[in-house]
Design a protein around this motif. Structure first.
Motif, mmCIF file in Angstrom:
data_model
loop_
_atom_site.group_PDB
_atom_site.id
_atom_site.type_symbol
_atom_site.label_atom_id
_atom_site.label_comp_id
_atom_site.label_asym_id
_atom_site.label_seq_id
_atom_site.Cartn_x
_atom_site.Cartn_y
_atom_site.Cartn_z
ATOM 1 N N LYS A 66 0.951 -1.186 -0.016
ATOM 2 C CA LYS A 66 0.158 -0.122 -0.020
ATOM 3 C C LYS A 66 0.833 1.294 0.204
ATOM 4 C CE LYS A 66 -3.552 2.087 2.854
ATOM 5 N NZ LYS A 66 -4.622 2.152 3.989
ATOM 6 N N TYR A 67 2.059 1.147 0.908
ATOM 7 C CA TYR A 67 2.911 2.490 0.959
ATOM 8 C C TYR A 67 4.259 2.292 0.111
ATOM 9 C CZ TYR A 67 -0.654 3.771 4.339
ATOM 10 O OH TYR A 67 -1.837 4.167 4.855
ATOM 11 N N SER A 90 2.020 11.100 5.166
ATOM 12 C CA SER A 90 0.392 11.201 5.570
ATOM 13 C C SER A 90 0.231 10.602 6.920
ATOM 14 C CB SER A 90 -0.389 10.438 4.444
ATOM 15 O OG SER A 90 -0.442 9.018 4.616
ATOM 16 N N SER A 91 -0.801 11.235 7.617
ATOM 17 C CA SER A 91 -0.949 10.810 8.920
ATOM 18 C C SER A 91 -1.493 9.365 9.055
ATOM 19 C CB SER A 91 -2.204 11.853 9.356
ATOM 20 O OG SER A 91 -3.437 11.687 8.703
ATOM 21 N N GLU A 92 -2.220 9.069 8.003
ATOM 22 C CA GLU A 92 -2.778 7.585 8.002
ATOM 23 C C GLU A 92 -1.636 6.828 7.786
ATOM 24 O OE1 GLU A 92 -4.334 6.600 4.073
ATOM 25 O OE2 GLU A 92 -5.410 4.599 4.949
ATOM 26 N N PHE A 93 -0.487 7.170 7.366
ATOM 27 C CA PHE A 93 0.608 6.258 7.134
ATOM 28 C C PHE A 93 1.324 6.043 8.362
ATOM 29 C CE2 PHE A 93 5.401 6.421 6.835
ATOM 30 C CZ PHE A 93 5.707 5.093 6.429
ATOM 31 N N ARG A 94 1.431 7.163 9.115
ATOM 32 C CA ARG A 94 2.205 7.407 10.384
ATOM 33 C C ARG A 94 1.623 6.576 11.290
ATOM 34 N NH1 ARG A 94 6.916 8.256 10.697
ATOM 35 N NH2 ARG A 94 7.469 9.570 8.811
ATOM 36 N N GLN A 95 0.144 6.498 11.381
ATOM 37 C CA GLN A 95 -0.622 5.455 12.241
ATOM 38 C C GLN A 95 -0.449 4.091 11.939
ATOM 39 O OE1 GLN A 95 -4.716 6.559 11.975
ATOM 40 N NE2 GLN A 95 -4.705 8.241 13.486
ATOM 41 N N GLU A 96 -0.645 3.595 10.699
ATOM 42 C CA GLU A 96 -0.572 2.439 10.380
ATOM 43 C C GLU A 96 0.912 1.902 10.475
ATOM 44 O OE1 GLU A 96 -2.143 0.497 6.943
ATOM 45 O OE2 GLU A 96 -3.549 2.365 6.541
#
Ligand SMILES: O=c1ccn([C@@H]2O[C@H](COP(=O)(O)OP(=O)(O)O[C@H]3O[C@H](CO)[C@@H](O)[C@H](O)[C@H]3O)[C@@H](O)[C@H]2O)c(=O)[nH]1
Length: 476
Positions: A66-67, A90-96
């Motif tokens: 995905k990343y 992205s904040s989504e990437f950081r969280q995941e």
């Protein structure tokens, strides 16, 4: 994709797990990939670690894809202060990413906790999944083959799912020679032959992870080139955490420059072979037509294996039948048969031309020499970022022991009937390629005999210039 491991103490399972995870996450359609791990240590800990790793892989592989994560061995990915995504921040990437780090931490803890404990005190006990490991001795046990993950229920594991993951501990008996890594490779070849029978095989030491997720595509670029059929594609052996100026000569780039002749030496790890080449085919005899009787004589008594070998020699696969979903488990019984220590007794495995070659501790050089001797050529592929990275010996004595082993193996070849000089006259080894083989022999014996000389010589590359395949790719 084959990974070999032999000792859970010298080669801690977390290292093997990282190699396997990096391979399962490569950028290639998962339905065309299978990862086979050979465990010559017959260790329940290694098996347990792989089972746990396969659970983590269901999160890790989709995350990497995905990343567009560049380094897909988690221990290396999380070793830097600032992890990055190939698709930007992205904040989504950081969280995941945080979640993934936490999950990887849990995996490490489970493996660490299990290390040193008896399996009876683990979550999984001998009576459960580990029953096959009860009362086994490392050098005396029946074959254990476990399909850890079969790519069939893949909807919840990300769009593409995961490649198959199969654990193999071949049968060992004190009265049967097991031929070290060459024996393990031949068992992997046979077991994968009856299970998935892919036309290309990548082999890896357990301590070398895939550092570039595009490796399979790079190998394909070379091996699918219709203008010239190469026998194998070798990627250089490079190491992380090496000392400044590489004083022990670990960054093996030996032979990168001989592609202008017949091509790179086979270096034992980070190499893609054509299955039919390992089965002994010559480039001129490319039709691969063999009768069933001949196949059984050459490859042993399994009719199922003979059928799969017949297909591989003709350049076909049995993917339409064997790898179709849900069928991997059906082939476990035959796989057990071909992994038995008696299986090779009435066959040609390990003898000239068939499989990984027996008779030298450097089975890689002997196997590669056999392939060149039959007239095949090979390619050194050196992409950027570097394809595979391994763990270098930790110091001078370890390096010296390794180089002494190589020197012994190369000397064994020199004084055997498979001396490259003989092959120049009796087979299709080119004279200059023969000189290159003699050159590594000379170098290796010289290196092992004097550390100071090795400091000077091993950090320089071969002077012979090359047609090696250098692929540049922007870092993501
Ligand atoms: O009986 C054995 C012995 C070794 N191995 C595996 O073989 C690999 C290489 O063995 P190692 O002891 O690490 O040898 P090295 O000298 O470090 O390895 C280099 O040299 C070997 C002999 O030339 C090649 O086979 C290797 O691929 C190459 O990396 C490792 O993954 C081992 O787990 C087995 O599976 N079974």
């Amino acid at each position: 994709m084959f990974v070999t491991t032999a000792d859970p103490v010298l080669e801690p399972p977390i290292i093997t797990v990282n190699t396997v995870l990096s391979l399962m996450a490569v950028d290639y359609p998962v339905s065309k990939l299978a990862c086979y791990v050979s465990d010559d240590g017959c260790s329940p800990l290694t098996y347990y670690s792989l089972v746990e790793a396969s659970k983590f892989a269901r999160l890790w592989v989709p995350f990497c894809k995905k990343y567009n994560v560049h380094v897909r061995a988690p221990f290396r990915y999380f070793s830097v202060a600032e992890v990055s995504s190939g698709n930007g921040e992205s904040s989504e990437f950081r969280q995941e990413c945080e979640k993934m780090k936490e999950e990887y931490g849990k995996l490490c803890c489970k493996i660490e906790e299990a290390t040193g404990k008896q399996p009876s005190s683990w979550d999984v006990t001998y009576s459960g999944d580990l029953a096959a490991f009860a009362h086994v001795e490392r050098r005396n046990h029946p074959t254990i083959i476990k399909v850890i993950w079969e790519n069939k229920y893949d909807t919840w594991a990300g769009e593409e799912g995961l490649p198959h993951l199969v654990y193999i501990s071949r049968e060992k008996h004190p009265e049967h020679p097991h031929h070290y890594r060459a024996g393990a490779m031949n068992v992997l070849t046979r077991v994968s032959g009856v299970m998935t029978n892919a036309p290309l095989m990548l082999n890896m030491d357990c301590d070398m992870y895939a550092n570039n997720p595009l490796i399979v595509r790079y190998a394909m670029c070379v091996l699918l080139d219709a203008r010239r059929e190469e026998g194998f594609v070798q990627f250089p052996q490079s190491f992380y955490g090496a000392l400044k100026d590489d004083p022990f000569g670990n960054q093996l780039f030996v032979g990168a420059g001989i592609s202008g002749i017949q091509g790179a030496f086979y270096g034992g790890t980070g190499c893609f072979h054509r299955r039919k080449v390992i089965y002994g085919l010559c480039p001129v005899d490319n039709t691969g037509e063999f009768s069933e009787k001949e196949l059984l004589r050459i490859f042993g008594t399994s009719i199922e294996f003979a059928e799969s070998a017949g297909l591989a020699l003709k350049g076909h696969t049995n993917s339409q039948t064997n790898t179709s979903r849900g069928r991997l488990l059906d082939s476990v019984e035959v796989a057990n048969q071909v992994a038995g220590c008696n299986y090779e007794s009435s066959s040609n495995w390990g003898k000239p031309n068939i499989g990984w070659q027996y008779g030298s501790t450097t089975e890689d050089v002997l196997t590669g020499l056999g392939i060149h001797t039959r007239g095949w050529s090979s390619v050194m592929c050196n992409p950027y970022p570097v394809a595979f990275l391994g763990c270098a010996p930790t110091g001078g004595p370890a390096s010296l022991t390794q180089q002494k082993r190589w020197a012994t193996g190369l000397l064994e070849i020199l004084i055997s009937g498979r001396n490259p000089l003989i092959s120049v006259f009796t087979a299709k080894l080119q004279f200059r390629q023969c000189l290159a083989y003699l050159w590594i022999n000379n170098n290796s014996n010289f290196l092992s005999s004097a550390i100071p000389s090795s400091l000077l010589i091993a950090s320089s590359t071969t002077p012979i210039s090359s047609r090696s395949c250098k692929i540049q790719e922007s870092t993501s």
